[in-house]
Design a protein around this motif. Structure first.
Motif, PDB file in Angstrom:
ATOM      1  N   LEU A 169       0.833  -1.214   0.000  1.00 19.80           N
ATOM      2  CA  LEU A 169       0.000   0.000   0.000  1.00 19.80           C
ATOM      3  C   LEU A 169       0.865   1.260   0.000  1.00 19.80           C
ATOM      4  O   LEU A 169       0.554   2.230  -0.696  1.00 19.80           O
ATOM      5  N   ILE A 170       1.950   1.239   0.764  1.00 21.31           N
ATOM      6  CA  ILE A 170       2.845   2.398   0.801  1.00 21.31           C
ATOM      7  C   ILE A 170       3.539   2.563  -0.544  1.00 21.31           C
ATOM      8  O   ILE A 170       3.595   3.666  -1.093  1.00 21.31           O
ATOM      9  N   ALA A 171       4.057   1.467  -1.089  1.00 20.82           N
ATOM     10  CA  ALA A 171       4.807   1.526  -2.349  1.00 20.82           C
ATOM     11  C   ALA A 171       3.955   2.005  -3.514  1.00 20.82           C
ATOM     12  O   ALA A 171       4.452   2.667  -4.419  1.00 20.82           O
ATOM     13  N   THR A 172       2.676   1.668  -3.499  1.00 17.41           N
ATOM     14  CA  THR A 172       1.805   2.049  -4.612  1.00 17.41           C
ATOM     15  C   THR A 172       1.088   3.374  -4.364  1.00 17.41           C
ATOM     16  O   THR A 172       0.283   3.808  -5.192  1.00 17.41           O
ATOM     17  N   GLY A 173       1.365   4.006  -3.220  1.00 19.13           N
ATOM     18  CA  GLY A 173       0.699   5.273  -2.903  1.00 19.13           C
ATOM     19  C   GLY A 173      -0.776   5.111  -2.631  1.00 19.13           C
ATOM     20  O   GLY A 173      -1.558   6.032  -2.845  1.00 19.13           O
ATOM     21  N   SER A 174      -1.172   3.938  -2.150  1.00 14.80           N
ATOM     22  CA  SER A 174      -2.593   3.644  -1.954  1.00 14.80           C
ATOM     23  C   SER A 174      -3.106   3.942  -0.548  1.00 14.80           C
ATOM     24  O   SER A 174      -4.237   3.598  -0.222  1.00 14.80           O
ATOM     25  N   LEU A 175      -2.292   4.550   0.286  1.00 11.61           N
ATOM     26  CA  LEU A 175      -2.763   4.905   1.626  1.00 11.61           C
ATOM     27  C   LEU A 175      -3.612   6.163   1.549  1.00 11.61           C
ATOM     28  O   LEU A 175      -3.243   7.120   0.857  1.00 11.61           O
ATOM     29  N   PRO A 176      -4.736   6.184   2.254  1.00 11.78           N
ATOM     30  CA  PRO A 176      -5.536   7.414   2.290  1.00 11.78           C
ATOM     31  C   PRO A 176      -4.727   8.568   2.897  1.00 11.78           C
ATOM     32  O   PRO A 176      -3.873   8.359   3.756  1.00 11.78           O
ATOM     33  N   ASP A 222       2.644   4.526  10.696  1.00 10.72           N
ATOM     34  CA  ASP A 222       4.014   4.543  11.210  1.00 10.72           C
ATOM     35  C   ASP A 222       4.056   4.225  12.703  1.00 10.72           C
ATOM     36  O   ASP A 222       4.947   3.519  13.172  1.00 10.72           O
ATOM     37  N   SER A 223       3.083   4.734  13.440  1.00 13.73           N
ATOM     38  CA  SER A 223       3.013   4.466  14.880  1.00 13.73           C
ATOM     39  C   SER A 223       2.828   2.972  15.143  1.00 13.73           C
ATOM     40  O   SER A 223       3.509   2.384  15.996  1.00 13.73           O
ATOM     41  N   VAL A 224       1.944   2.347  14.389  1.00  9.33           N
ATOM     42  CA  VAL A 224       1.704   0.902  14.549  1.00  9.33           C
ATOM     43  C   VAL A 224       2.948   0.112  14.149  1.00  9.33           C
ATOM     44  O   VAL A 224       3.349  -0.829  14.847  1.00  9.33           O
ATOM     45  N   LEU A 225       3.579   0.490  13.034  1.00  8.10           N
ATOM     46  CA  LEU A 225       4.792  -0.215  12.590  1.00  8.10           C
ATOM     47  C   LEU A 225       5.908  -0.077  13.624  1.00  8.10           C
ATOM     48  O   LEU A 225       6.624  -1.045  13.909  1.00  8.10           O
ATOM     49  N   LEU A 273      10.639   0.038   6.782  1.00 10.32           N
ATOM     50  CA  LEU A 273       9.464   0.912   6.736  1.00 10.32           C
ATOM     51  C   LEU A 273       9.593   2.065   7.725  1.00 10.32           C
ATOM     52  O   LEU A 273       9.274   3.210   7.416  1.00 10.32           O
ATOM     53  N   VAL A 274      10.071   1.769   8.933  1.00  6.51           N
ATOM     54  CA  VAL A 274      10.179   2.795   9.973  1.00  6.51           C
ATOM     55  C   VAL A 274      11.248   3.830   9.616  1.00  6.51           C
ATOM     56  O   VAL A 274      11.133   4.995   9.970  1.00  6.51           O
ATOM     57  N   GLU A 275      12.259   3.415   8.868  1.00 11.48           N
ATOM     58  CA  GLU A 275      13.307   4.363   8.449  1.00 11.48           C
ATOM     59  C   GLU A 275      12.736   5.504   7.605  1.00 11.48           C
ATOM     60  O   GLU A 275      13.340   6.562   7.517  1.00 11.48           O
ATOM     61  N   GLU A 276      11.579   5.279   7.008  1.00 11.91           N
ATOM     62  CA  GLU A 276      10.926   6.296   6.190  1.00 11.91           C
ATOM     63  C   GLU A 276      10.024   7.206   7.021  1.00 11.91           C
ATOM     64  O   GLU A 276       9.354   8.074   6.480  1.00 11.91           O
ATOM     65  N   SER A 277       9.983   6.996   8.329  1.00 11.07           N
ATOM     66  CA  SER A 277       9.061   7.741   9.183  1.00 11.07           C
ATOM     67  C   SER A 277       9.827   8.627  10.170  1.00 11.07           C
ATOM     68  O   SER A 277      11.055   8.565  10.264  1.00 11.07           O
TER      69      SER A 277
END
Length: 171
Positions: free
Chosen positions: A28-35, A43-46, A74-78
């Protein structure tokens, strides 16, 4: 949004489910499909999952180390990459993999030493040879890509030491 909710739900279901959840969220992140506006909550959950896996999970197991590495990415991007414990957690994940590889190499050496005195021609020789070949094949695979030897490779090694009886044989 449904895929996101499913992905989040998978994170709490154990190692295999966590892997599925990480995969769904990564996609979902890679495809830009997150609302819009949802990424900080994700990011908090990850981050919480990464902390859980490294501090309370079974990170000594390969699948959970893989999950931790994927969560780290994933967290490195947050913004959590700025958390004071982030670098400690990263070192923990990387260190656990290095320790696992070291333990494997040490156990492989002990196996070689234990197998050395077993003479060729004894009944134990094919078992010892098969075991040492399997361990060496796994060591080679770990060095190459961190994976595990396939069942095809296992069968090939075992058949070399324990060939099938010829067709029509009474053995």
């Amino acid at each position: 949004m449904d895929a996101l909710v499913r992905g989040m739900g998978y994170l709490t279901g154990g190692t295999q489910n966590r892997s599925v959840g990480i995969g769904l969220i990564t996609s979902l992140i890679a495809t830009g499909s997150l609302p819009n506006g949802v990424r900080p909550a994700i990011d908090s959950v990850l981050w919480n999952q990464l902390v859980y896996v490294t501090q309370h999970g079974q990170i000594e197991k390969a699948h959970e180390r893989d999950n931790a590495q994927r969560l780290l990415t994933l967290v490195e991007e947050s913004s959590y990459k700025n958390d004071p414990t982030f670098d400690e957690i990263r070192r923990s994940v990387q260190g656990e993999e290095a320790r696992a590889q070291h333990r494997f190499a040490a156990a492989q050496q002990r196996l070689r030493e234990a197998a050395a005195p077993l003479a060729e021609g004894t009944e134990a020789a094919p078992f010892v040879a098969a075991l040492t070949n399997l361990v060496q094949a796994q060591a080679d695979r770990l060095k190459a890509d961190g994976g595990h030897i396939t069942s095809h490779r296992w069968a090939k090694i075992l058949e070399r030491h324990f060939p099938a009886a010829p067709a029509g044989s009474t053995e």
